[in-house]
Scaffold this motif. Sequence first.
Motif, PDB file in Angstrom:
ATOM      1  N   GLY A  69      10.924   6.532   8.323  1.00  0.00           N
ATOM      2  CA  GLY A  69       9.911   5.540   7.465  1.00  0.00           C
ATOM      3  C   GLY A  69       8.450   6.637   7.646  1.00  0.00           C
ATOM      4  N   TYR A  70       7.362   6.441   7.108  1.00  0.00           N
ATOM      5  CA  TYR A  70       6.103   7.183   7.916  1.00  0.00           C
ATOM      6  C   TYR A  70       5.729   7.849   8.215  1.00  0.00           C
ATOM      7  CZ  TYR A  70       1.214   8.672   6.580  1.00  0.00           C
ATOM      8  OH  TYR A  70      -0.162   8.882   6.357  1.00  0.00           O
TER       9      TYR A  70
ATOM     10  N   LYS B 214       6.188  -0.585  13.129  1.00  0.00           N
ATOM     11  CA  LYS B 214       7.047  -1.264  12.746  1.00  0.00           C
ATOM     12  C   LYS B 214       6.856  -1.881  12.135  1.00  0.00           C
ATOM     13  CE  LYS B 214      10.652   2.407  14.286  1.00  0.00           C
ATOM     14  NZ  LYS B 214      11.020   2.497  12.933  1.00  0.00           N
ATOM     15  N   ASN B 215       5.678  -3.543  12.994  1.00  0.00           N
ATOM     16  CA  ASN B 215       5.661  -4.043  12.659  1.00  0.00           C
ATOM     17  C   ASN B 215       4.318  -4.107  11.629  1.00  0.00           C
ATOM     18  OD1 ASN B 215       6.115  -6.484  15.148  1.00  0.00           O
ATOM     19  ND2 ASN B 215       5.738  -3.651  15.342  1.00  0.00           N
ATOM     20  N   VAL B 216       5.424  -3.355  10.314  1.00  0.00           N
ATOM     21  CA  VAL B 216       4.484  -3.233   9.202  1.00  0.00           C
ATOM     22  C   VAL B 216       4.031  -4.620   8.235  1.00  0.00           C
ATOM     23  CG1 VAL B 216       5.453  -2.472   6.202  1.00  0.00           C
ATOM     24  CG2 VAL B 216       6.079  -1.442   8.856  1.00  0.00           C
ATOM     25  N   LYS B 217       2.370  -4.759   8.236  1.00  0.00           N
ATOM     26  CA  LYS B 217       1.937  -5.273   6.774  1.00  0.00           C
ATOM     27  C   LYS B 217       1.509  -5.347   5.597  1.00  0.00           C
ATOM     28  CE  LYS B 217      -1.793  -3.737   9.024  1.00  0.00           C
ATOM     29  NZ  LYS B 217      -3.287  -4.028   9.653  1.00  0.00           N
ATOM     30  N   TRP B 218       1.906  -6.398   5.083  1.00  0.00           N
ATOM     31  CA  TRP B 218       1.759  -6.207   3.248  1.00  0.00           C
ATOM     32  C   TRP B 218       3.287  -6.365   3.082  1.00  0.00           C
ATOM     33  CZ3 TRP B 218      -1.942  -2.571   5.707  1.00  0.00           C
ATOM     34  CH2 TRP B 218      -3.086  -2.653   6.102  1.00  0.00           C
ATOM     35  N   ILE B 219       4.083  -7.210   3.158  1.00  0.00           N
ATOM     36  CA  ILE B 219       5.542  -6.961   3.090  1.00  0.00           C
ATOM     37  C   ILE B 219       5.350  -7.489   1.519  1.00  0.00           C
ATOM     38  CG2 ILE B 219       7.836  -6.680   3.403  1.00  0.00           C
ATOM     39  CD1 ILE B 219       7.215  -6.638   6.535  1.00  0.00           C
TER      40      ILE B 219
ATOM     41  N   ASP C 104       0.081  -1.537  -0.184  1.00  0.00           N
ATOM     42  CA  ASP C 104      -0.170  -0.329  -0.089  1.00  0.00           C
ATOM     43  C   ASP C 104       0.967   0.743   0.061  1.00  0.00           C
ATOM     44  OD1 ASP C 104       0.806   0.255   2.398  1.00  0.00           O
ATOM     45  OD2 ASP C 104      -0.799   0.060   3.692  1.00  0.00           O
ATOM     46  N   GLY C 105       2.405   1.115  -0.046  1.00  0.00           N
ATOM     47  CA  GLY C 105       3.313   2.661  -0.032  1.00  0.00           C
ATOM     48  C   GLY C 105       3.758   2.967   1.262  1.00  0.00           C
ATOM     49  N   TYR C 106       3.360   2.465   2.053  1.00  0.00           N
ATOM     50  CA  TYR C 106       3.667   2.721   3.576  1.00  0.00           C
ATOM     51  C   TYR C 106       5.482   1.664   4.022  1.00  0.00           C
ATOM     52  CZ  TYR C 106       4.183   2.160   9.123  1.00  0.00           C
ATOM     53  OH  TYR C 106       3.936   2.631  10.219  1.00  0.00           O
TER      54      TYR C 106
END
Length: 337
Positions: free
Chosen positions: A212-213, A195-200, A149-151
């Motif tokens: 980061g964002y 920082k537990n990023v999803k959809w990597i 998603d761009g995050y």
Amino acid sequence: MNNITRRDFLDKGAVSLLKLSLGLYLADAAFPWPAHAKEDQSIFDNFPIPEITSASEHYLQQIDLKPAVSARKWRLAITGEVKKPLELAYYDFNKIERFSILNTLKCIGDPVGGKQAGHARWEGVRLRTLLRMAKIRSTAKDIVFHAVDGYSDSIPAARALGGEVLLAINMNGKRITKGHGFPIRAIVPNIYGMKNVKWIDRIEVTSYDYQGYWQKQGWSETAEIKTFSTILKAGISGAKSPALIAGVAYAGSRGISAVQISVEDGPWENVILKPAMSKYSWNLWAYKLESRAGSDVTVKIRAVERNGDVQQKGGWLARAYPDGVDGYHTIRVTDDI
């Protein structure tokens, strides 16, 4: 300040704890009982708060709509300061040794007494394993997670190579749902959820400090979870019975030695504390409040870390920005018996 009636306790029945099959490598040996925890632990039988949070009850947070990702078409690229860039398909993860961890997640923007926290078992592969496969260079400084998603957000390379950072594909024994980051999400113990990023779909190894964002908006770069304690239930099971005040507490790997309650600004008392399931698990706690017919009661809660440090007092006007909120959760319990 939240108002919770004692009858709220009846809203939900007992919740069974999730039991998963053995056979996975676990990095989360249970903590020993705190020295003072000699109370009768039977109060946690048929407890109204689940120790493991289901996917449907676990909090969700994202900056945009949940992206739809096809497992068949999805690829994970590992690029940057590596000697051997990688591209992995979803089913390639079946060929890599699995790793499982119990971990408590919390949103950095959650207010005092908020419910954007959850505790689940995550299964996948160690990030360290993939970085070694890609032959990470000694110049590596940050590991950046890029999402579909761009995050994006990052963690230090040293933390990533420590062995407990997970690229999770399963949650509580089932494939991660779209909302929780299918097909792959990061699980970084001790760190707030951002920082537990999803959809990597890409992991970039940089030689510089990556912003980061949320860091670009002034939020914490380290994002270490602060000690918190929350009242989740306040209820009574029958007329003239003691009210059950119950909740969770967490201090990351620092651990909890005690949770304490103050009634009507009286002295702090230790509540009944259930030992944590792992070093990254929250503690359940409970307290029996004697009935005070015809009166309302104000209660507040705080946690004590294993080293003796007391949770920061903060206050109801405390802000989460930029590194998470401090404060004692305080509620008014209404006695309507």
